[in-house]
Design a protein around this motif. Sequence first.
Motif, PDB file in Angstrom:
ATOM      1  N   TYR A 185       0.822  -1.247   0.061  1.00  0.00           N
ATOM      2  CA  TYR A 185      -0.047  -0.096   0.098  1.00  0.00           C
ATOM      3  C   TYR A 185       0.689   1.188   0.064  1.00  0.00           C
ATOM      4  O   TYR A 185       2.027   1.455   0.842  1.00  0.00           O
ATOM      5  CB  TYR A 185      -0.917   0.073   1.153  1.00  0.00           C
ATOM      6  N   PHE A 186       0.701   2.054  -0.979  1.00  0.00           N
ATOM      7  CA  PHE A 186       1.229   3.476  -0.787  1.00  0.00           C
ATOM      8  C   PHE A 186      -0.322   4.392  -0.762  1.00  0.00           C
ATOM      9  O   PHE A 186      -1.213   4.390  -1.485  1.00  0.00           O
ATOM     10  CB  PHE A 186       1.638   3.892  -2.015  1.00  0.00           C
ATOM     11  N   GLY A 187      -0.217   5.223   0.732  1.00  0.00           N
ATOM     12  CA  GLY A 187      -1.342   6.359   0.744  1.00  0.00           C
ATOM     13  C   GLY A 187      -0.789   7.575   0.711  1.00  0.00           C
ATOM     14  O   GLY A 187       0.473   7.789   1.052  1.00  0.00           O
ATOM     15  N   ILE A 188      -1.408   8.434   0.016  1.00  0.00           N
ATOM     16  CA  ILE A 188      -0.869   9.793  -0.187  1.00  0.00           C
ATOM     17  C   ILE A 188      -1.622  10.533   0.939  1.00  0.00           C
ATOM     18  O   ILE A 188      -2.937  10.667   1.005  1.00  0.00           O
ATOM     19  CB  ILE A 188      -1.494  10.347  -1.607  1.00  0.00           C
ATOM     20  N   GLN A 189      -1.084  11.346   1.681  1.00  0.00           N
ATOM     21  CA  GLN A 189      -1.443  12.208   2.872  1.00  0.00           C
ATOM     22  C   GLN A 189      -1.218  13.526   2.655  1.00  0.00           C
ATOM     23  O   GLN A 189      -0.332  14.031   2.448  1.00  0.00           O
ATOM     24  CB  GLN A 189      -0.822  11.680   4.125  1.00  0.00           C
ATOM     25  N   TRP A 190      -2.537  14.422   2.758  1.00  0.00           N
ATOM     26  CA  TRP A 190      -2.381  15.875   2.931  1.00  0.00           C
ATOM     27  C   TRP A 190      -2.851  16.223   4.272  1.00  0.00           C
ATOM     28  O   TRP A 190      -3.824  15.763   5.038  1.00  0.00           O
ATOM     29  CB  TRP A 190      -3.298  16.391   1.843  1.00  0.00           C
ATOM     30  N   ASP A 191      -2.185  17.528   4.692  1.00  0.00           N
ATOM     31  CA  ASP A 191      -2.862  18.544   5.765  1.00  0.00           C
ATOM     32  C   ASP A 191      -4.299  18.386   5.045  1.00  0.00           C
ATOM     33  O   ASP A 191      -4.724  18.824   4.062  1.00  0.00           O
ATOM     34  CB  ASP A 191      -2.308  19.750   5.817  1.00  0.00           C
ATOM     35  N   ARG A 192      -5.382  18.374   6.160  1.00  0.00           N
ATOM     36  CA  ARG A 192      -6.705  18.571   5.901  1.00  0.00           C
ATOM     37  C   ARG A 192      -7.191  19.822   5.353  1.00  0.00           C
ATOM     38  O   ARG A 192      -8.196  19.688   4.535  1.00  0.00           O
ATOM     39  CB  ARG A 192      -7.528  18.352   7.194  1.00  0.00           C
ATOM     40  N   LYS A 193      -6.699  20.946   5.569  1.00  0.00           N
ATOM     41  CA  LYS A 193      -7.066  22.251   5.046  1.00  0.00           C
ATOM     42  C   LYS A 193      -6.490  22.527   3.714  1.00  0.00           C
ATOM     43  O   LYS A 193      -7.232  22.737   2.981  1.00  0.00           O
ATOM     44  CB  LYS A 193      -6.330  23.410   6.118  1.00  0.00           C
ATOM     45  N   VAL A 194      -5.090  21.974   3.475  1.00  0.00           N
ATOM     46  CA  VAL A 194      -4.902  21.969   2.143  1.00  0.00           C
ATOM     47  C   VAL A 194      -5.742  20.956   1.264  1.00  0.00           C
ATOM     48  O   VAL A 194      -5.888  21.468   0.186  1.00  0.00           O
ATOM     49  CB  VAL A 194      -3.309  21.424   2.118  1.00  0.00           C
ATOM     50  N   LEU A 195      -6.077  19.772   1.655  1.00  0.00           N
ATOM     51  CA  LEU A 195      -7.079  18.929   1.007  1.00  0.00           C
ATOM     52  C   LEU A 195      -8.308  19.627   0.694  1.00  0.00           C
ATOM     53  O   LEU A 195      -8.830  19.430  -0.400  1.00  0.00           O
ATOM     54  CB  LEU A 195      -7.084  17.453   1.710  1.00  0.00           C
ATOM     55  N   ARG A 196      -8.883  20.184   1.641  1.00  0.00           N
ATOM     56  CA  ARG A 196     -10.122  20.984   1.485  1.00  0.00           C
ATOM     57  C   ARG A 196     -10.064  21.997   0.301  1.00  0.00           C
ATOM     58  O   ARG A 196     -10.782  22.098  -0.516  1.00  0.00           O
ATOM     59  CB  ARG A 196     -10.736  21.516   2.611  1.00  0.00           C
ATOM     60  N   LYS A 197      -8.967  22.646   0.124  1.00  0.00           N
ATOM     61  CA  LYS A 197      -8.840  23.449  -0.883  1.00  0.00           C
ATOM     62  C   LYS A 197      -8.246  22.923  -2.142  1.00  0.00           C
ATOM     63  O   LYS A 197      -8.988  23.285  -3.278  1.00  0.00           O
ATOM     64  CB  LYS A 197      -7.323  24.344  -0.604  1.00  0.00           C
ATOM     65  N   ARG A 198      -7.835  21.825  -2.366  1.00  0.00           N
ATOM     66  CA  ARG A 198      -7.491  20.904  -3.410  1.00  0.00           C
ATOM     67  C   ARG A 198      -9.053  20.484  -3.954  1.00  0.00           C
ATOM     68  O   ARG A 198      -9.252  20.454  -5.071  1.00  0.00           O
ATOM     69  CB  ARG A 198      -6.593  19.725  -3.222  1.00  0.00           C
ATOM     70  N   ILE A 199      -9.651  20.284  -3.039  1.00  0.00           N
ATOM     71  CA  ILE A 199     -10.902  19.526  -3.354  1.00  0.00           C
ATOM     72  C   ILE A 199     -11.802  20.649  -4.035  1.00  0.00           C
ATOM     73  O   ILE A 199     -12.513  20.592  -5.191  1.00  0.00           O
ATOM     74  CB  ILE A 199     -11.881  18.926  -2.307  1.00  0.00           C
ATOM     75  N   LYS A 200     -11.828  21.787  -3.529  1.00  0.00           N
ATOM     76  CA  LYS A 200     -12.633  22.864  -4.082  1.00  0.00           C
ATOM     77  C   LYS A 200     -12.172  23.463  -5.160  1.00  0.00           C
ATOM     78  O   LYS A 200     -12.863  23.551  -6.457  1.00  0.00           O
ATOM     79  CB  LYS A 200     -12.599  24.118  -3.058  1.00  0.00           C
ATOM     80  N   THR A 201     -10.953  23.548  -5.590  1.00  0.00           N
ATOM     81  CA  THR A 201     -10.276  23.992  -6.591  1.00  0.00           C
ATOM     82  C   THR A 201     -10.702  23.036  -8.015  1.00  0.00           C
ATOM     83  O   THR A 201     -10.798  23.355  -8.853  1.00  0.00           O
ATOM     84  CB  THR A 201      -8.777  23.914  -6.355  1.00  0.00           C
TER      85      THR A 201
END
Length: 301
Positions: A185-201
């Motif tokens: 398994y390779f899992g990609i991890q982001w800071d939650r605030k950064v991930l929310r920005k990526r989702i919105k973008t």
Amino acid sequence: MKNFNLILVIGATASGKTRLGVELARQLNGEIISADSRQVYKGLDIGSGKDLAEYGEVPHHLIDIAEPGNEYNAFQFQRDFFEAFTDIESRNKQPILVGGTGLYVDAVVSGYEFVRLDKDLALRTELDLQPLEQVQKLLLELDAAQYEKTDLTVRPRLYRAIEIAKNKQTNPEPAKALPEIRPLYFGIQWDRKVLRKRIKTRLKERFEQGMVEEVQGLLDNGVSHEQLEYYGLEYRFVSQYIAGQISYEEMFERLNTAIGQYAKRQETWFRRIEKHGGKIHWLQGSGDIYQQACEVLADLS
């Protein structure tokens, strides 16, 4: 013999799974098998995030294999996965599973036992009349383990889980042997605030690319609003907008929030993998995730 025979690239939505999977495939003479419950459908391109241009020359499997309007499920995925997996291995290439549909990944790694089972139309008619909470409670009473794995917000998935649970009680079938899977398994991890920005973008980009027009095209070709509910958040909320049930602004905000909540549920699934003994090599999204993955592979060699 390698310690693994299948590389899995997992992570929350918008984390960058496809890009990493493609880079690993190029490096390891691999081929990608998609584990996405919507990318199997033809015509569900923008909303499902197929991003086919990213694959380039890398062979990929289980994308665009089903017609919209039909229901593709984990049983079919397991069958199709092992067919692709066996074919890839027979050509001495590395299978790489990429995707965020937890049930599909679990069906492969855990070797779920599935049964062929027709819809119980009488049962579904009865369940249609019951509040969602009552249907959820019924599944919990029938099969607590299946309750934990099922998307409890989508009635067709609930109905299917209930049908399977009821069938287990009356018609248990012997397990069929499946190829052994040794996962890496390779899992990609982001800071939650950064991930929310990526989702919105990414959501803004999808609307700019024509997601509303894509959903309208599906409706024009005979896919019903009810069926679009089955195809996940983007298709569910855009369908409601087209039907005049919500405004464009409300659609976007509710969809953005719902995707963020879905990302949290994916994190719960990751924790369950680890709880059951799975080792996830976490890669930090803020860094060079491909380089991090190569360092893990070097340590394992």
